[in-house]
Design a protein around this motif. Structure first.
Motif, mmCIF file in Angstrom:
data_model
loop_
_atom_site.group_PDB
_atom_site.id
_atom_site.type_symbol
_atom_site.label_atom_id
_atom_site.label_comp_id
_atom_site.label_asym_id
_atom_site.label_seq_id
_atom_site.Cartn_x
_atom_site.Cartn_y
_atom_site.Cartn_z
ATOM 1 N N ARG A 158 8.739 -6.396 -2.101
ATOM 2 C CA ARG A 158 8.480 -7.270 -2.641
ATOM 3 C C ARG A 158 7.108 -6.557 -2.330
ATOM 4 N NH1 ARG A 158 7.553 -10.151 1.768
ATOM 5 N NH2 ARG A 158 7.151 -11.740 1.355
ATOM 6 N N ARG A 159 6.241 -7.111 -3.422
ATOM 7 C CA ARG A 159 4.744 -6.886 -3.672
ATOM 8 C C ARG A 159 3.777 -7.341 -2.528
ATOM 9 N NH1 ARG A 159 2.825 -8.642 -9.075
ATOM 10 N NH2 ARG A 159 4.169 -10.909 -8.578
ATOM 11 N N GLU A 160 4.131 -8.244 -1.958
ATOM 12 C CA GLU A 160 3.197 -9.109 -0.443
ATOM 13 C C GLU A 160 3.474 -7.656 0.405
ATOM 14 O OE1 GLU A 160 1.681 -11.560 -0.719
ATOM 15 O OE2 GLU A 160 1.444 -11.337 -2.648
ATOM 16 N N GLU A 161 4.193 -7.092 0.662
ATOM 17 C CA GLU A 161 4.808 -6.104 1.811
ATOM 18 C C GLU A 161 3.405 -5.548 1.986
ATOM 19 O OE1 GLU A 161 7.778 -4.208 1.872
ATOM 20 O OE2 GLU A 161 9.954 -6.256 2.453
ATOM 21 N N LEU A 162 2.563 -5.279 0.106
ATOM 22 C CA LEU A 162 1.527 -3.893 0.183
ATOM 23 C C LEU A 162 0.058 -4.716 -0.106
ATOM 24 C CD1 LEU A 162 3.326 -1.400 -2.259
ATOM 25 C CD2 LEU A 162 3.737 -1.355 0.537
ATOM 26 N N ARG A 163 0.482 -6.268 0.296
ATOM 27 C CA ARG A 163 -1.055 -6.646 0.402
ATOM 28 C C ARG A 163 -2.181 -6.130 1.214
ATOM 29 N NH1 ARG A 163 -2.936 -10.920 -2.282
ATOM 30 N NH2 ARG A 163 -1.091 -11.792 -3.374
ATOM 31 N N GLY A 164 -3.276 -6.514 0.801
ATOM 32 C CA GLY A 164 -4.278 -6.087 2.121
ATOM 33 C C GLY A 164 -3.918 -4.340 1.828
ATOM 34 N N LYS A 165 -3.425 -3.225 1.561
ATOM 35 C CA LYS A 165 -2.880 -1.876 2.170
ATOM 36 C C LYS A 165 -3.510 -1.160 1.192
ATOM 37 C CE LYS A 165 0.097 -3.175 5.227
ATOM 38 N NZ LYS A 165 -0.820 -3.245 6.782
ATOM 39 N N ARG A 166 -3.545 -0.192 2.119
ATOM 40 C CA ARG A 166 -4.269 1.210 0.769
ATOM 41 C C ARG A 166 -2.967 1.594 0.337
ATOM 42 N NH1 ARG A 166 -7.548 3.687 5.320
ATOM 43 N NH2 ARG A 166 -5.594 3.414 6.531
ATOM 44 N N VAL A 167 -3.079 1.964 -1.200
ATOM 45 C CA VAL A 167 -1.505 2.549 -1.415
ATOM 46 C C VAL A 167 -2.389 3.829 -2.749
ATOM 47 C CG1 VAL A 167 0.560 2.720 -3.322
ATOM 48 C CG2 VAL A 167 -0.610 0.363 -1.525
#
Length: 348
Positions: A158-167
């Motif tokens: 799920r892309r939403e799990e990475l919202r606002g994260k530094r990837v």
């Protein structure tokens, strides 16, 4: 994604069917439809607990751009629609087990699963992708502790799990480039790490990524490789990069997505006497039949001159295999090909 009907057969009780399909990925599911249109019943066996193969397990939200009539469709949505398309033909799904043995049986074949079932079929379609698969892991210290918390991942459910994260995304193929483009408007920061300027992804996707980098939407760390991970308690704080000359650079990160391909193995398939070429099954391109009459292979596991590893080619192979199998199931019966527009699809 909707759940497929998961049927457990009692151990040591034979399940009778026309066609046994090994693999519940896109080509296996479409083979159910093609066989069904020719009045052939199917049992589908897969090692994963859910249908969909790599599309479901590795990139359910990743867009796929080369499915006809779909400018873009996610892996998960594609599987849902293929499942719906196959549903009128009531396939039996035996999930969470693999085929351990295959042997001739009364003019057909008997397949034994890891849960003790026997599946007896007149024909077999191997649609097992490239066999059992798992991610190629980077050789980094303390990798397991970061994998356990999800800080290091090899897929995105799920892309939403990475919202606002530094990837940080490591790799130079389609997965790395496509996920960089997909996450650039969701993640706080996306950094792509590759050891050289040339990427192995689709040229148009690479051009889009480079344009995004020029606009400051994506950071490109080139030529660098993964060198280490920093953090505490499984929480990632930095990914350490290094050049071949030993120059190091630390990138702030909450997640590392490592896309270095999959480690494939054929497993028991390699012991069935099939013609193999570099861990792929050789087939007749006109019928997709292997060197063993009645056993066909389609999708990524099949190889022949001019083969393209595309889902859409796997779909075509599924149709060709089904038509080639029809005389085994209905000997002496002429097959008068009809278009689906005139024939229609049976109601559930």
């Amino acid at each position: 994604m909707a759940d497929a009907t998961h049927q457990d057969a009692a151990p040591h009780v034979a399940v009778e069917t026309d066609v046994a399909i090994i693999g519940a990925g896109p080509t296996g599911l479409f083979a159910v439809f093609e066989c069904g249109m020719l009045r052939m019943k199917c049992v589908v066996i897969d090692t994963l607990e859910a249908i969909g193969g790599q599309c479901a397990a590795l990139y359910p939200e990743k867009p796929i751009y080369d499915i006809p009539a779909h400018p873009a469709i996610s892996g998960g949505a594609l599987i849902e629609q293929l499942q719906e398309q196959a549903a009128p033909f009531a396939p039996i799904y035996l999930l969470g087990r693999r085929v351990e043995a295959l042997a001739p049986h009364e003019g057909g074949f008997e397949l034994r699963t890891s849960k003790g079932e026997a599946v007896r079929a007149r024909a077999v379609i191997i649609a097992a992708g490239a066999g059992a698969f798992g991610p190629n892991r980077p050789p980094l210290n303390d990798l397991h502790s970061y994998e356990a918390t999800g800080a290091v991942r090899y897929m995105v459910a799920r892309r939403e799990e990475l919202r606002g994260k530094r990837v940080v995304i490591a790799g130079g193929g389609d997965s790395a480039v496509d996920w960089a483009l997909s996450l650039k408007g969701i993640a706080k920061r996306v950094t792509v790490v590759h050891r050289r300027p040339k990427f192995r992804a689709a040229p148009e996707s690479v051009a889009q990524m480079e344009a995004a980098a020029a606009r400051g939407e994506i950071d490109l760390a080139i030529p660098y490789q993964l060198h280490g991970l920093r953090g505490a308690g499984g929480a990632l704080s930095e990914v350490v990069l290094a050049t071949l000359k030993g120059e190091e650079r630390a990138v702030a990160a909450d997640h590392l997505l490592a896309f270095f391909g999959l480690s494939m193995e054929l497993g028991p398939i390699a012991q069935w006497g099939l013609g193999l070429e570099r861990s792929h099954v050789t087939v007749n391109p006109a019928t997709l039949e292997t060197n063993i009459p009645g056993i066909h292979a389609i999708g990524d596991i099949a190889t022949y001159p001019g083969k393209l590893k595309l889902i859409l080619q796997g779909f075509s192979e599924a149709a060709m295999a089904a038509h080639a199998i029809h005389p085994r199931i209905f000997p002496g019966e002429a097959l008068h090909f009809e278009y689906s527009t005139s024939k229609g699809v049976p109601a559930e």
